[in-house]
Design an enzyme around this catalytic site. Structure first.
Site, PDB file in Angstrom:
ATOM      1  N   ASP A   1     -15.163  -0.490  -0.307  1.00  0.00           N
ATOM      2  CA  ASP A   1     -14.425   0.371  -1.239  1.00  0.00           C
ATOM      3  C   ASP A   1     -13.954   1.675  -0.578  1.00  0.00           C
ATOM      4  O   ASP A   1     -14.634   2.198   0.308  1.00  0.00           O
ATOM      5  CB  ASP A   1     -15.337   0.695  -2.440  1.00  0.00           C
ATOM      6  CG  ASP A   1     -14.551   1.270  -3.601  1.00  0.00           C
ATOM      7  OD1 ASP A   1     -13.317   1.147  -3.619  1.00  0.00           O
ATOM      8  OD2 ASP A   1     -15.181   1.855  -4.502  1.00  0.00           O
TER       9      ASP A   1
ATOM     10  N   ASN B   1      -8.501  -7.480  -9.222  1.00  0.00           N
ATOM     11  CA  ASN B   1      -7.564  -6.848  -8.287  1.00  0.00           C
ATOM     12  C   ASN B   1      -6.112  -7.328  -8.432  1.00  0.00           C
ATOM     13  O   ASN B   1      -5.197  -6.732  -7.861  1.00  0.00           O
ATOM     14  CB  ASN B   1      -8.024  -7.031  -6.827  1.00  0.00           C
ATOM     15  CG  ASN B   1      -9.202  -6.155  -6.448  1.00  0.00           C
ATOM     16  OD1 ASN B   1     -10.007  -6.510  -5.593  1.00  0.00           O
ATOM     17  ND2 ASN B   1      -9.325  -4.988  -7.077  1.00  0.00           N
TER      18      ASN B   1
HETATM   19  C1  FPP Z   1     -11.243  -1.546  -2.383  1.00  0.00           C
HETATM   20  O1  FPP Z   1     -10.736  -0.274  -2.029  1.00  0.00           O
HETATM   21  C2  FPP Z   1     -10.745  -2.540  -1.438  1.00  0.00           C
HETATM   22  C3  FPP Z   1     -10.052  -3.669  -1.769  1.00  0.00           C
HETATM   23  C4  FPP Z   1      -9.707  -4.008  -3.162  1.00  0.00           C
HETATM   24  C5  FPP Z   1      -9.540  -4.598  -0.736  1.00  0.00           C
HETATM   25  C6  FPP Z   1     -10.460  -4.829   0.436  1.00  0.00           C
HETATM   26  C7  FPP Z   1      -9.707  -5.544   1.467  1.00  0.00           C
HETATM   27  C8  FPP Z   1      -9.795  -5.305   2.801  1.00  0.00           C
HETATM   28  C9  FPP Z   1     -10.749  -4.361   3.415  1.00  0.00           C
HETATM   29  C10 FPP Z   1      -8.907  -6.052   3.757  1.00  0.00           C
HETATM   30  C11 FPP Z   1      -9.236  -7.523   3.735  1.00  0.00           C
HETATM   31  C12 FPP Z   1      -9.125  -8.132   5.040  1.00  0.00           C
HETATM   32  C13 FPP Z   1     -10.162  -8.475   5.822  1.00  0.00           C
HETATM   33  C14 FPP Z   1      -9.868  -9.100   7.134  1.00  0.00           C
HETATM   34  C15 FPP Z   1     -11.577  -8.259   5.455  1.00  0.00           C
HETATM   35  P1  FPP Z   1      -9.709   0.451  -3.022  1.00  0.00           P
HETATM   36  O2  FPP Z   1      -8.342   0.007  -2.654  1.00  0.00           O
HETATM   37  O3  FPP Z   1     -10.098   0.166  -4.437  1.00  0.00           O
HETATM   38  O4  FPP Z   1      -9.925   1.947  -2.664  1.00  0.00           O
HETATM   39  P2  FPP Z   1      -9.800   3.186  -3.670  1.00  0.00           P
HETATM   40  O5  FPP Z   1     -10.903   3.038  -4.680  1.00  0.00           O
HETATM   41  O6  FPP Z   1     -10.005   4.358  -2.771  1.00  0.00           O
HETATM   42  O7  FPP Z   1      -8.425   3.133  -4.267  1.00  0.00           O
END
Ligand code: FPP
Length: 235
Positions: free
Chosen positions: A15, A63
């Protein structure tokens, strides 16, 4: 000095990618790209430590509410990673599993997931479980439906259902429950992650945003886990 054991199974809610990007004036997609790099580094480090299972929350059933551009970017990063993993499979010996309803993913990504899971099934240095279009409640609903079908088909009676039998209907079948679940980024929620499997997991919440998460942060989370007194309901 006594060597503390590392957990067999670590699960991570990756996250904070969006906030990391915002802080730098970058698009959210840049945060996910940086998050994918962090995943590579941490997965390698887990292998070095001798962690047997690493489960990461890559995309939740919720998501899909994000913009098409953001969803597309995450899917592309996953596809690129899987292509790379398939190429380097003989070298890395990582086994891949996917937890979630993959039918909503593009046919191309579904194909890559199937290929990665099938071709890596012979490896066992470390197993990476990607939670993709995953929700803990959805997992329990799908498991209940599958059990109900088996009851209707005469395989079981309702009374046959035990915790072990129910667990065998989950995406995580044959995977031990995670001892440690880490959530970086300062949020203190479980967000529908591994609802069944986390019954006795130790949660470690950390202030660092996922793209900045380092091997030292993992060491710190493991040290905190090792300092906990796990009683499993006993005294
Ligand atoms: C949450 O952070 C993250 C996600 C919903 C996506 C996670 C995906 C990746 C790390 C890339 C996937 C690829 C690989 C190779 C593992 P957020 O976007 O909700 O962050 P925020 O709360 O700060 O907005």
């Amino acid at each position: 000095m006594e060597q503390k054991p590392v957990p067999r199974h670590i699960a991570i809610i990756m996250d904070g990618n969006g906030r990391w990007a915002k802080k730098r004036g970058l698009p959210r997609t840049a945060g996910h790209a940086a998050g994918a790099e962090t995943f590579r580094r941490i997965a390698n480090y887990c292998r070095t430590l001798g962690v047997e299972y690493l489960t990461v929350y890559a995309f939740s059933t919720e998501n899909w509410k994000r913009s098409e551009e953001e969803v597309g970017a995450i899917m592309k990063l996953l596809g690129n990673y899987l292509k790379e993993a398939l190429r380097d499979m003989e070298k890395n010996h990582v086994r891949f599993r996917f937890f979630g309803d993959l039918t909503r993913l593009s046919p191309k990504l579904q194909q890559l997931c199937a290929e990665a899971e099938n071709k890596s099934a012979v490896f066992g240095d470390v197993q990476v479980n990607f939670c993709l279009n995953y929700g803990g409640r959805d997992e329990l609903v799908k498991a209940s439906q599958a059990f109900a079908r088996d009851v209707a088909g005469g395989k079981y009676t309702p009374e046959d259902l035990t915790e072990e039998l129910l667990a065998s209907y989950l995406y995580s079948q044959n995977v031990p429950d995670p001892e440690l679940i880490i959530r970086p980024s300062g949020e203190m929620r479980t967000s529908n992650f591994l609802l069944w499997q986390s019954a006795y997991s130790e949660y470690v919440f950390m202030d660092v945003l996922w793209p900045d998460f380092s091997p030292e942060d993992l060491d710190q989370a493991i040290a905190e886990y090792n300092g906990r007194n796990r009683r499993f309901g006993g005294v």
